[in-house]
Design a protein around this motif. Structure first.
Motif, PDB file in Angstrom:
ATOM      1  N   THR A   1     -15.173  -6.371  -2.763  1.00 11.13           N
ATOM      2  CA  THR A   1     -16.328  -7.187  -3.654  1.00 11.13           C
ATOM      3  C   THR A   1     -17.492  -6.745  -3.477  1.00 11.13           C
ATOM      4  N   THR A   2     -17.732  -5.397  -2.664  1.00 14.78           N
ATOM      5  CA  THR A   2     -19.309  -5.000  -2.550  1.00 14.78           C
ATOM      6  C   THR A   2     -19.053  -3.321  -3.049  1.00 14.78           C
ATOM      7  N   ALA A   3     -20.374  -2.663  -2.993  1.00 14.75           N
ATOM      8  CA  ALA A   3     -20.616  -1.476  -3.137  1.00 14.75           C
ATOM      9  C   ALA A   3     -20.037  -0.471  -2.143  1.00 14.75           C
ATOM     10  N   ALA A   4     -19.627  -1.223  -1.004  1.00 12.70           N
ATOM     11  CA  ALA A   4     -19.208  -0.300   0.361  1.00 12.70           C
ATOM     12  C   ALA A   4     -17.916   0.359  -0.047  1.00 12.70           C
ATOM     13  N   PRO A   5     -17.807   1.615   0.482  1.00 13.43           N
ATOM     14  CA  PRO A   5     -16.405   2.462   0.276  1.00 13.43           C
ATOM     15  C   PRO A   5     -15.403   1.758   0.896  1.00 13.43           C
ATOM     16  N   VAL A   6     -14.194   1.931   0.441  1.00  9.76           N
ATOM     17  CA  VAL A   6     -13.146   1.329   0.793  1.00  9.76           C
ATOM     18  C   VAL A   6     -12.088   2.682   0.777  1.00  9.76           C
ATOM     19  N   ALA A   7     -11.456   3.047   2.017  1.00 10.83           N
ATOM     20  CA  ALA A   7     -10.633   4.160   2.024  1.00 10.83           C
ATOM     21  C   ALA A   7      -9.448   3.975   1.025  1.00 10.83           C
ATOM     22  N   LEU A   8      -8.947   4.994   0.320  1.00 12.94           N
ATOM     23  CA  LEU A   8      -7.793   4.961  -0.652  1.00 12.94           C
ATOM     24  C   LEU A   8      -6.574   4.541  -0.034  1.00 12.94           C
ATOM     25  N   GLY A   9      -6.229   5.001   1.242  1.00 14.65           N
ATOM     26  CA  GLY A   9      -5.009   4.596   1.777  1.00 14.65           C
ATOM     27  C   GLY A   9      -5.207   3.170   2.348  1.00 14.65           C
ATOM     28  N   ASP A  10      -6.119   2.450   2.535  1.00 11.26           N
ATOM     29  CA  ASP A  10      -6.375   1.022   2.981  1.00 11.26           C
ATOM     30  C   ASP A  10      -5.928   0.121   1.775  1.00 11.26           C
ATOM     31  N   ARG A  11      -5.936   0.381   0.579  1.00  8.84           N
ATOM     32  CA  ARG A  11      -5.818  -0.377  -0.479  1.00  8.84           C
ATOM     33  C   ARG A  11      -4.431  -0.807  -0.525  1.00  8.84           C
ATOM     34  N   PRO A  12      -3.436  -0.214  -0.510  1.00  3.71           N
ATOM     35  CA  PRO A  12      -2.004  -0.713  -0.630  1.00  3.71           C
ATOM     36  C   PRO A  12      -1.590  -1.299   0.602  1.00  3.71           C
ATOM     37  N   ILE A  13      -2.449  -1.088   1.720  1.00  2.14           N
ATOM     38  CA  ILE A  13      -2.278  -1.703   3.176  1.00  2.14           C
ATOM     39  C   ILE A  13      -2.568  -3.314   3.020  1.00  2.14           C
ATOM     40  N   ILE A  14      -3.934  -3.421   2.331  1.00  2.00           N
ATOM     41  CA  ILE A  14      -4.467  -4.640   2.188  1.00  2.00           C
ATOM     42  C   ILE A  14      -3.301  -5.678   1.176  1.00  2.00           C
ATOM     43  N   ALA A  15      -2.627  -5.110   0.255  1.00  3.45           N
ATOM     44  CA  ALA A  15      -1.657  -5.490  -0.615  1.00  3.45           C
ATOM     45  C   ALA A  15      -0.400  -6.010   0.006  1.00  3.45           C
ATOM     46  N   ARG A  16       0.061  -5.112   1.037  1.00  2.00           N
ATOM     47  CA  ARG A  16       1.381  -5.338   1.892  1.00  2.00           C
ATOM     48  C   ARG A  16       0.808  -6.555   2.736  1.00  2.00           C
ATOM     49  N   ARG A  17      -0.269  -6.607   3.374  1.00  2.00           N
ATOM     50  CA  ARG A  17      -0.671  -7.451   4.336  1.00  2.00           C
ATOM     51  C   ARG A  17      -0.816  -8.933   3.433  1.00  2.00           C
ATOM     52  N   ALA A  18      -1.251  -8.795   2.433  1.00  2.00           N
ATOM     53  CA  ALA A  18      -1.335 -10.102   1.336  1.00  2.00           C
ATOM     54  C   ALA A  18       0.282 -10.545   0.766  1.00  2.00           C
ATOM     55  N   ASN A  19       0.827  -9.671   1.263  1.00  2.89           N
ATOM     56  CA  ASN A  19       2.575  -9.981   0.558  1.00  2.89           C
ATOM     57  C   ASN A  19       2.273 -10.124  -1.128  1.00  2.89           C
ATOM     58  N   ALA A  20       1.501  -9.108  -1.571  1.00  2.78           N
ATOM     59  CA  ALA A  20       1.321  -9.341  -3.174  1.00  2.78           C
ATOM     60  C   ALA A  20       2.451  -9.347  -3.897  1.00  2.78           C
ATOM     61  N   ASN A  21       2.465 -10.187  -4.908  1.00  5.45           N
ATOM     62  CA  ASN A  21       3.379  -9.930  -6.113  1.00  5.45           C
ATOM     63  C   ASN A  21       3.166  -8.888  -6.975  1.00  5.45           C
ATOM     64  N   ALA A  22       1.918  -8.447  -7.177  1.00  4.83           N
ATOM     65  CA  ALA A  22       1.542  -7.223  -8.005  1.00  4.83           C
ATOM     66  C   ALA A  22       0.073  -6.741  -7.594  1.00  4.83           C
ATOM     67  N   PHE A  23       0.023  -5.457  -7.959  1.00  3.52           N
ATOM     68  CA  PHE A  23      -1.094  -4.664  -7.497  1.00  3.52           C
ATOM     69  C   PHE A  23      -1.632  -4.115  -8.600  1.00  3.52           C
ATOM     70  N   ILE A  24      -2.981  -4.324  -8.874  1.00  2.99           N
ATOM     71  CA  ILE A  24      -3.503  -3.695 -10.038  1.00  2.99           C
ATOM     72  C   ILE A  24      -4.822  -2.909  -9.842  1.00  2.99           C
ATOM     73  N   SER A  25      -4.896  -1.656 -10.023  1.00  8.28           N
ATOM     74  CA  SER A  25      -6.031  -0.860  -9.666  1.00  8.28           C
ATOM     75  C   SER A  25      -6.809  -0.546 -11.132  1.00  8.28           C
TER      76      SER A  25
END
Ligand code: ZN
Length: 238
Positions: free
Chosen positions: A107-131
Motif C-alpha cells: 500500500t506504499t511505494a516501498a519495494p516488495v520482493a516478487l517471491g513474497d507476493r504469492p506467499i502473502i496470497a497463500r497466507r491469506a488463503n486467497a480465493n483469487a490473486f490479481i496482479s
C-alpha cells in the motif's frame, strides 16, 4: 464418506513410481502438494460458495500492484509502480464496496520482493490473486504496432479467470484487445488459487502513459478488474 467433488481415486503401482488419479466432478479450482511430517499430502480445493446476487461477498482477493523493485518507465518518466498502486487501491475500495475481503501486497511505494507476493496470497488463503501492471515489452513485437490490453495466466485453472478479466477490462480501457496469454510468470505459479496478471496498457506509448496519469483512467482500469473478478466468481454461483 461420499464426497461431491471427488468422483474417484485410482492407484497404479509401477516399478519406479506410484500414480494416483483423481477424477473430479467439477473443474479443479486449486490444489497443493506438501511433504508434511513424513507424509505426502495432496489438498484439492473446493470452489467457493458464491451468492449469485453478490458474487464478490465474502471472497478473499489479493490485489498486487506491480513492482517495485524494478518496473517500466514511460517516455516522460512515469514509473510503473506509481499508477499501479493508484489502480490497486481503487480496486481494493471497489471490491470492499461489493463485500469482498481484500489483502494488498503493498500500500506504499516501498519495494516488495516478487517471491513474497504469492506467499502473502497463500497466507491469506486467497480465493483469487490479481496482479496489476503496465506493459513495456512487446513480446518480440514492435509495441508501436502491437499494443493495448492483455491478461496473462499460467495454470489451466486460471484460464477462465484471465478470460473474464480481459473481457471486462479491454472495453473499459478502450484500447486494442490483445486477448489472454499463457506465460510462466512468478506471481501466476501458485496452484492453490486462480492467479492472473493484467497488463492494462502500454506505459511506453505516450498517449497511454498520459492517460494512466489521470484518476479517470485509473478508475476505468480498476472498474474493469473488479467487473472481471465479479464475473469470474459468478460462474461458481449455484
Ligand atoms: Zn510490470
Amino acid at each position: 464418506m461420499a464426497d461431491t467433488l471427488i468422483d474417484s481415486v485410482t492407484e497404479s503401482r509401477e516399478p519406479t513410481r506410484t500414480v494416483y488419479r483423481f477424477a473430479l466432478t467439477r473443474p479443479v479450482y486449486g490444489y497443493q502438494a506438501l511433504y508434511e511430517n513424513g507424509a505426502f499430502k495432496l489438498s484439492i480445493r473446493r470452489p467457493p460458495v458464491v451468492d449469485a446476487s453478490e458474487p464478490l461477498r465474502g471472497m478473499t482477493i489479493v490485489v498486487d500492484p506491480g513492482h517495485p523493485p524494478i518496473g517500466a518507465t514511460g517516455p516522460t518518466g512515469l514509473f510503473e509502480p506509481v499508477p499501479t498502486l493508484a489502480v490497486g487501491l481503487r480496486v481494493r475500495d471497489l471490491l470492499e464496496a461489493r463485500g469482498a475481503h481484500v489483502v494488498m501486497t503493498r500500500t506504499t511505494a516501498a519495494p516488495v520482493a516478487l517471491g513474497d507476493r504469492p506467499i502473502i496470497a497463500r497466507r491469506a488463503n486467497a480465493n483469487a490473486f490479481i496482479s496489476i501492471h503496465l506493459n513495456a515489452d512487446g513480446d518480440g513485437q514492435n509495441p508501436f504496432r502491437d499494443n493495448g490490453t492483455g491478461t496473462y495466466y499460467f495454470h489451466q485453472q486460471s484460464r477462465l479467470f484471465a478470460r473474464t478479466v480481459q473481457d471486462a477490462l479491454a472495453p473499459q480501457l478502450g484500447l486494442r484487445n490483445r486477448g489472454i496469454f499463457y506465460q510462466n510468470l512468478a506471481v501466476c505459479r501458485s496452484t492453490w488459487f486462480p492467479a492472473v496478471l493484467a497488463e492494462g496498457l502500454f506505459i511506453i506509448m505516450p498517449d497511454q502513459e498520459a492517460a494512466i496519469k489521470t484518476p479517470q483512467y485509473q478508475e476505468a482500469y480498476a472498474r474493469g478488474v473488479v467487473d472481471g473478478l465479479e464475473k469470474f466468481f459468478a460462474t461458481f454461483a449455484q
